[in-house]
Enzyme design. Sequence first.
Site, PDB file in Angstrom:
ATOM      1  N   ASN A 102       0.826  -1.208   0.000  1.00  0.00           N
ATOM      2  CA  ASN A 102       0.000   0.000   0.000  1.00  0.00           C
ATOM      3  C   ASN A 102       0.864   1.263   0.000  1.00  0.00           C
ATOM      4  O   ASN A 102       2.091   1.206  -0.056  1.00  0.00           O
ATOM      5  CB  ASN A 102      -1.031  -0.031   1.137  1.00  0.00           C
ATOM      6  CG  ASN A 102      -0.410   0.118   2.518  1.00  0.00           C
ATOM      7  OD1 ASN A 102       0.725   0.576   2.660  1.00  0.00           O
ATOM      8  ND2 ASN A 102      -1.133  -0.272   3.539  1.00  0.00           N
ATOM      9  N   VAL A 105       0.057   5.324   3.892  1.00  0.00           N
ATOM     10  CA  VAL A 105      -0.643   6.398   4.619  1.00  0.00           C
ATOM     11  C   VAL A 105      -1.217   5.837   5.924  1.00  0.00           C
ATOM     12  O   VAL A 105      -1.868   4.784   5.924  1.00  0.00           O
ATOM     13  CB  VAL A 105      -1.808   6.958   3.776  1.00  0.00           C
ATOM     14  CG1 VAL A 105      -2.567   8.026   4.551  1.00  0.00           C
ATOM     15  CG2 VAL A 105      -1.302   7.462   2.441  1.00  0.00           C
ATOM     16  N   VAL A 243      -5.300 -21.383   0.696  1.00  0.00           N
ATOM     17  CA  VAL A 243      -6.401 -22.017   1.440  1.00  0.00           C
ATOM     18  C   VAL A 243      -7.572 -22.206   0.497  1.00  0.00           C
ATOM     19  O   VAL A 243      -7.995 -21.275  -0.200  1.00  0.00           O
ATOM     20  CB  VAL A 243      -6.809 -21.153   2.654  1.00  0.00           C
ATOM     21  CG1 VAL A 243      -8.083 -21.705   3.286  1.00  0.00           C
ATOM     22  CG2 VAL A 243      -5.681 -21.103   3.663  1.00  0.00           C
ATOM     23  N   HIS A 541      -9.830   0.073  -1.213  1.00  0.00           N
ATOM     24  CA  HIS A 541     -10.334   0.130   0.167  1.00  0.00           C
ATOM     25  C   HIS A 541     -11.602  -0.707   0.326  1.00  0.00           C
ATOM     26  O   HIS A 541     -12.456  -0.373   1.142  1.00  0.00           O
ATOM     27  CB  HIS A 541     -10.648   1.585   0.564  1.00  0.00           C
ATOM     28  CG  HIS A 541      -9.436   2.449   0.709  1.00  0.00           C
ATOM     29  ND1 HIS A 541      -9.508   3.827   0.799  1.00  0.00           N
ATOM     30  CD2 HIS A 541      -8.128   2.140   0.796  1.00  0.00           C
ATOM     31  CE1 HIS A 541      -8.280   4.317   0.925  1.00  0.00           C
ATOM     32  NE2 HIS A 541      -7.423   3.317   0.915  1.00  0.00           N
ATOM     33  N   HIS A 584      -8.460   5.942   4.987  1.00  0.00           N
ATOM     34  CA  HIS A 584      -7.725   4.829   4.387  1.00  0.00           C
ATOM     35  C   HIS A 584      -7.835   3.676   5.387  1.00  0.00           C
ATOM     36  O   HIS A 584      -7.965   3.903   6.596  1.00  0.00           O
ATOM     37  CB  HIS A 584      -6.290   5.245   4.109  1.00  0.00           C
ATOM     38  CG  HIS A 584      -6.236   6.393   3.131  1.00  0.00           C
ATOM     39  ND1 HIS A 584      -5.555   6.330   1.962  1.00  0.00           N
ATOM     40  CD2 HIS A 584      -6.845   7.606   3.143  1.00  0.00           C
ATOM     41  CE1 HIS A 584      -5.716   7.463   1.295  1.00  0.00           C
ATOM     42  NE2 HIS A 584      -6.501   8.260   2.001  1.00  0.00           N
TER      43      HIS A 584
END
Length: 604
Positions: A102, A105, A243, A541, A584
């Site tokens: 990412n 932030v 998985v 997000h 965020h």
Amino acid sequence: MANSIKDVADHAFDYVIAGGGTAGLALAAGLAANSSTQVLVLEAGPENLEESSPIRIPAPPGVVINDPKYAWVFKSSPQKHLEGREVVVQRGRTLGGSSAVNFTVWNHPPAGDVDAWEKLGNPGWNWELFQKYAKKAESFTSSSPERQALYRQEPHLSSHGVDGPLKTKFPDWVFKGDVIIQDAMQNLGIPVAKDPYGGDPIGTSMLAACVDPRTHTRSYAATAYYLPNKEKANLKVLCNAIVERVVFNDQHNDENVEASGVQFIHDGVKHVVHVRKEVVICAGALKTPQILELSGIGSRDILEPLGIKPRIILPGVGENLQEHAFCGVTFELQSKNAFETLDLFNDKAFAAEQHKLHKEQKGMAAMTITNFCFAPLKSTTETPSEAVKLIALQRQNIEERIRSGTLPPGLKEQWMMQLERMEEAKSGECEIVIIPGLFGGAAEPGKAYVTLIASANSMFSRGSVHVTSCDPNVDPAIDLGYFAEEFDLKLVTEMIKFARRLGETEPLKSIIAKETVPGSNVTTDEQIQDYIKRTLSSTYHTVSTAVMLPRDMNGVVDSKLRVYGTKNVRVADISIVPLHVAAHTQSTAYVIGGVAADIIMKDT
Ligand SMILES: Cc1cc2nc3c(=O)[nH]c(=O)nc-3n(C[C@H](O)[C@H](O)[C@H](O)COP(=O)(O)OP(=O)(O)OC[C@H]3O[C@@H](n4cnc5c(N)ncnc54)[C@H](O)[C@@H]3O)c2cc1C
């Protein structure tokens, strides 16, 4: 080195965690703090733990997100309201998950956005809890007095954590235009945020980043929660382990089914690991629903056509997807006033030099995106009355839909909460992120740019994510649902107009040569909306695809994160968020991981 298949397959653990990402590793560290419990993390991606990894270097942001060595690179289904465009959606696919890829932030949501979770039927999930666990995660290093003077913002130390594993700081390299843009925002009526980390982030602010102050490298879930614990005998982490599904004990379609293990694929071979206490799914908002559905938990309509035997009918799995979205306005800066911007990294020699300097903890590669504005719609439209009118029309629209009885369970309550937050103008549904440089597209050599990213943080539209195959290697179908609700398009339109007004406001106006994107030929609302539909991007997000809500509101997990209908399966990642927040999302994921560890330790 993480563990090998020999340490894992056919062994039994107290807790098996599916997904070694942001929340998953925070949870694993919390559970492994008790040396008498045996914890296993299964992570689909590789380790990427070498210090020379590009993951560690903060700038330029986003360099690793299109590389499958570090990231899942998904494509959405064709978006009906974006003229059929498929939107690229990345996520971290490595130890540390999205915290590894990412933009670093570090911020917190407004207090009221988190309090809304409790009001929606989740006792205890409120701002107080969020703040406690966000502080527990963080170790904040304040900037020097000179830097504070430059930012004209004193950090509120009491709102930060001091001894958590995750390191945060303000960057040492500063884009000099940031202060000019902050001034322009204030001249446009946006105040300085009162306490960005204390529940009141509304206004302009300089934000910290997850960067270690000693090394200027990324601080993320793997460095904060895995490396300090890697020698613990009771914590095992297996990478490159995909998985597939939860294995259940009994063969009945009871309402209290018990997990006995987890089936996963490693090196192309299927294995099972046994679980003594709990399975916790932490695969992120785009993959957690896939694991649930492959385990037979979801909607009959999704499972049966694929031949998956339904075990627990939970129609909320993979539904209610909430996402932010952004569009940019880019200005070319006047050369006589040119600032150093990220555009310089387009020159390979410059980038190499900066990476060399970074090893000495100098230069631009240690910079992060720092300058933000979170504003309610009422501060973003040209006059507040325009926002009042837009919100009132949306209320009318929603009330009509409620009366028609066609809304899925739980949506009415979420939408009413969103409306209330907008009406009281205490959230930051309109965010402007200042990118020092061109964001997307090719910069002209020798030119410098600034991009104002307009990010819509409270969308009424909902999307979905569902399996399309029984093969866990096949990506799920991701529908971001953008602009399914017309109000959202109007919101982004107002934000583009706001970003343009900012460009016309001093002192920013004087350093701009011209607007390059969308450009002077785009003037009417219709043209702006056409531009938005062509360029709207996901902000990465995504939340709420295994939502924590009462079951009769289409909830998937209860307020202790337990999947309804199971005895010992939980979800602990960003997919449980009951209603999106204007922030965020990594702090929220760390908080969820930390809270989950305490809930599980108490409960089992
Ligand atoms: C490019 C990008 C930029 C962003 N920028 C910021 C920012 O600057 N600030 C901010 O606050 N937030 C930012 N975010 C958002 C934030 O990082 C995420 O919301 C948050 O990290 C999500 O945490 P999570 O634990 O829910 O999921 P993740 O951290 O994504 O973890 C999920 C993990 O599960 C693994 N996994 C998935 N499927 C399986 C499977 N079948 N088997 C085993 N493992 C599996 C994944 O590989 C991954 O490691 C950004 C996200 C992205 C992608």
